[in-house]
Write an enzyme that holds these catalytic residues in place. Sequence first.
Site, PDB file in Angstrom:
ATOM      1  N   GLY A 169      43.811 -62.402  43.297  1.00  0.00           N
ATOM      2  CA  GLY A 169      42.606 -62.222  42.594  1.00  0.00           C
ATOM      3  C   GLY A 169      42.255 -60.734  42.132  1.00  0.00           C
ATOM      4  N   GLY A 404      61.098 -39.752  15.634  1.00  0.00           N
ATOM      5  CA  GLY A 404      59.920 -39.769  16.537  1.00  0.00           C
ATOM      6  C   GLY A 404      60.014 -39.302  17.889  1.00  0.00           C
TER       7      GLY A 404
HETATM    8  C1  HXC Z   1      37.972 -66.092  53.876  1.00  0.00           C
HETATM    9  C2  HXC Z   1      40.000 -66.419  54.206  1.00  0.00           C
HETATM   10  C3  HXC Z   1      40.512 -66.028  52.977  1.00  0.00           C
HETATM   11  C4  HXC Z   1      39.280 -65.542  52.014  1.00  0.00           C
HETATM   12  C5  HXC Z   1      42.517 -66.436  53.887  1.00  0.00           C
HETATM   13  N1  HXC Z   1      41.511 -66.790  54.966  1.00  0.00           N
HETATM   14  N2  HXC Z   1      41.851 -66.042  52.730  1.00  0.00           N
HETATM   15  N3  HXC Z   1      38.867 -66.394  54.704  1.00  0.00           N
HETATM   16  N4  HXC Z   1      38.100 -65.847  52.585  1.00  0.00           N
HETATM   17  N5  HXC Z   1      39.673 -65.221  50.817  1.00  0.00           N
HETATM   18  C6  HXC Z   1      41.501 -66.922  56.086  1.00  0.00           C
HETATM   19  C7  HXC Z   1      42.189 -68.467  56.225  1.00  0.00           C
HETATM   20  O1  HXC Z   1      40.987 -69.309  56.381  1.00  0.00           O
HETATM   21  C8  HXC Z   1      42.493 -68.365  57.704  1.00  0.00           C
HETATM   22  O2  HXC Z   1      41.626 -68.656  58.754  1.00  0.00           O
HETATM   23  C9  HXC Z   1      43.103 -66.971  57.857  1.00  0.00           C
HETATM   24  O3  HXC Z   1      42.598 -66.068  56.809  1.00  0.00           O
HETATM   25  C10 HXC Z   1      44.650 -66.820  57.616  1.00  0.00           C
HETATM   26  O4  HXC Z   1      45.077 -67.686  56.516  1.00  0.00           O
HETATM   27  P1  HXC Z   1      46.266 -68.897  56.332  1.00  0.00           P
HETATM   28  O5  HXC Z   1      45.783 -69.498  55.176  1.00  0.00           O
HETATM   29  O6  HXC Z   1      46.218 -69.324  57.671  1.00  0.00           O
HETATM   30  O7  HXC Z   1      47.329 -67.760  56.196  1.00  0.00           O
HETATM   31  P2  HXC Z   1      48.824 -68.086  55.065  1.00  0.00           P
HETATM   32  O8  HXC Z   1      48.913 -69.640  55.201  1.00  0.00           O
HETATM   33  O9  HXC Z   1      49.770 -66.909  55.322  1.00  0.00           O
HETATM   34  O10 HXC Z   1      47.906 -67.870  53.672  1.00  0.00           O
HETATM   35  C11 HXC Z   1      47.469 -66.648  53.191  1.00  0.00           C
HETATM   36  C12 HXC Z   1      46.930 -66.811  51.837  1.00  0.00           C
HETATM   37  C13 HXC Z   1      45.778 -67.931  51.904  1.00  0.00           C
HETATM   38  C14 HXC Z   1      48.151 -66.937  50.693  1.00  0.00           C
HETATM   39  C15 HXC Z   1      45.907 -65.572  51.371  1.00  0.00           C
HETATM   40  O11 HXC Z   1      44.879 -67.870  52.966  1.00  0.00           O
HETATM   41  C16 HXC Z   1      44.790 -68.056  50.583  1.00  0.00           C
HETATM   42  O12 HXC Z   1      45.528 -68.500  49.646  1.00  0.00           O
HETATM   43  N6  HXC Z   1      43.584 -67.587  50.828  1.00  0.00           N
HETATM   44  C17 HXC Z   1      42.786 -67.648  49.703  1.00  0.00           C
HETATM   45  C18 HXC Z   1      43.317 -66.733  48.822  1.00  0.00           C
HETATM   46  C19 HXC Z   1      42.084 -66.600  47.738  1.00  0.00           C
HETATM   47  O13 HXC Z   1      41.796 -67.545  46.883  1.00  0.00           O
HETATM   48  N7  HXC Z   1      41.307 -65.563  47.741  1.00  0.00           N
HETATM   49  C20 HXC Z   1      40.194 -65.583  46.560  1.00  0.00           C
HETATM   50  C21 HXC Z   1      40.670 -64.682  45.639  1.00  0.00           C
HETATM   51  S1  HXC Z   1      39.300 -64.730  44.477  1.00  0.00           S
HETATM   52  P3  HXC Z   1      41.771 -69.459  60.087  1.00  0.00           P
HETATM   53  O14 HXC Z   1      40.424 -69.578  60.623  1.00  0.00           O
HETATM   54  O15 HXC Z   1      42.586 -70.678  59.847  1.00  0.00           O
HETATM   55  O16 HXC Z   1      42.594 -68.374  60.879  1.00  0.00           O
HETATM   56  C22 HXC Z   1      39.160 -62.797  44.782  1.00  0.00           C
HETATM   57  C23 HXC Z   1      37.973 -62.469  43.751  1.00  0.00           C
HETATM   58  C24 HXC Z   1      37.656 -61.027  43.781  1.00  0.00           C
HETATM   59  O17 HXC Z   1      39.607 -62.148  45.408  1.00  0.00           O
HETATM   60  C25 HXC Z   1      37.318 -60.452  42.465  1.00  0.00           C
HETATM   61  C26 HXC Z   1      37.145 -58.806  42.471  1.00  0.00           C
HETATM   62  C27 HXC Z   1      36.719 -58.257  41.462  1.00  0.00           C
END
Ligand code: HXC
Length: 520
Positions: A169, A404
């Site tokens: 993201g 160029g």
């Molecule tokens: C809250 C999160 C999180 C998030 C991960 N966790 N991402 N908690 N907010 N964005 C937590 C999980 O719930 C989990 O908690 C722990 O972190 C470890 O994650 P896992 O999923 O078990 O690890 P893994 O299998 O290695 O996968 C990692 C991951 C996946 C690929 C990053 O967690 C994921 O897809 N997360 C969401 C990514 C996402 O969509 N982020 C938002 C992007 S939008 P527990 O409690 O189980 O330990 C964005 C907008 C910003 O960022 C804009 C700025 C301009």
Amino acid sequence: MVRKEIEILRKLREQAIRGDPAAIEKQHAKGKLTARERIELLVDPGTFVEFDMFVKHRATEFGMDKRVALGDGVVTGWGKINGRPAVVIAQDFTFMGGSLGEMHAAKIVKAMQYALEAGVPIVFLNDSGGARIQEGVDALKGYGEIFYMNVMASGVVPQIAAIMGPCAGGAVYSPALMDFVIMTKRTSFAFITGPRVVKAVTGEDVDEFSLGGAEVHATRSGVAHLVAEDDKHAIELIKTLLSYLPLNNAEDPPYIPTGDDPERRDPELDNVVPEDPAKVYDVHEVIERVFDTGTFFEIMPHFAPNAVIGFARLNGRSVCVVANNPAHLGGVLDIDSSDKIARFVMFCDSFNLPIITFVDTPGYLPGVAQEHGGIIRHGAKVLYAYSEATVPKLTVIMRKAYGGAYIAMGSKHLGADFVIAWPTAEIAVMGPEGAAEIIWRKELAQAKTPEERAELLKKFASEYREKFANPYVAASRGYVDVVIEPSETRPLLIKALEFFYTKREVRNIRIPKKHGIPPV
Ligand code: HXC
């Protein structure tokens, strides 16, 4: 007996450092180190000063009141790296996936502010699931403030991002705003939207690594400057990179004597350029022979390999090297190589690193894809970057310098301080064959057979080559300062570097402005 207050402090510190053993085990199982292990490898022993260890998030919704950790998922501090200071930010994936909430971001912004105040590089080790979903707009605010600090720091202190896990993201934009991005091979990925969203929107089936893994970003998108085998290797790359850079834009780059003889002449250089102008050679051979032995550190080696960029030491001084590489696409300037060169030149100029350019290019790449892709706009970036750069600019024309691309690649006309040509240099508006096709169009049209036409073309091209495709016309105008034997290149470049090292920008009177508008 230890006082009660000290006992409490010790326990809190121990708690912050210990983290969650189960999550640490998972992190290790993925082949990744923890934030603290990474910092330990990066900084000199005993030099790391951590701050904000007791920061906690303030969120209460979605069960956040029960999920609290000291430090809020990021370790920040300063330390010394090979004896020189830097600010280090390391996201801790073991707490909520290193996700970024309000206080996590506030710690990062503060660390960046400290780096700016002290005038030291920022090293940001990314390993995060992105915006902490439970913290909503406070997380977005946090990202916004980090991006703002990235921009404030740009051109003031070097910024190095290592992506050592997920970077999804908006999180990708902090590394994108930094000067160098290093990605670990099997454990990192970076994308704006992940595979599931891609599938929903475009129907494309792709996994995380094919979408945004290190290899993709190092070869195709140009997002990653360097690829590391693993965390340990990434840290080594950061250390090497920093060894070429000044701490900030007001400092000279490091001077590290290498013991290589400044008068060393390499007779092999006289034979690198093949006698047949259609034959290619690898410019790495030239670079390796000219600069202090073993000091060339290539950046973006796998992206647009028709251009080579990197740092090296010349008689101990850190310099930037930019070169066309005839071994790939004949060394043409295309969209990607223009972007690669322009951004690097801008970085080098910001941080007082002299730029040494090696030219052998047939010109900008023709073709519908290049024109429609914006070669005009991208190619202009090279002109902009070289013209704007005020650091010492030394240029070596080895062979082709056409059209160029001759102007763009550090020519006198864009402010090069000293232009050296080899006797094999061909400086002209275009290549002899193309020129002959235009100048002798009518004569060629009269040929009765294709064989006769080819023969005539060869004759005219050789006539053109003799007249224009050499360094002496340019030297007669003073556009080339000296024509030398290739083996003399190292000693002469060292002398020119010493002479222009104290350069002050006197050639152009620069009109004060807020900033220019490069063709981004
Ligand atoms: C809250 C999160 C999180 C998030 C991960 N966790 N991402 N908690 N907010 N964005 C937590 C999980 O719930 C989990 O908690 C722990 O972190 C470890 O994650 P896992 O999923 O078990 O690890 P893994 O299998 O290695 O996968 C990692 C991951 C996946 C690929 C990053 O967690 C994921 O897809 N997360 C969401 C990514 C996402 O969509 N982020 C938002 C992007 S939008 P527990 O409690 O189980 O330990 C964005 C907008 C910003 O960022 C804009 C700025 C301009």
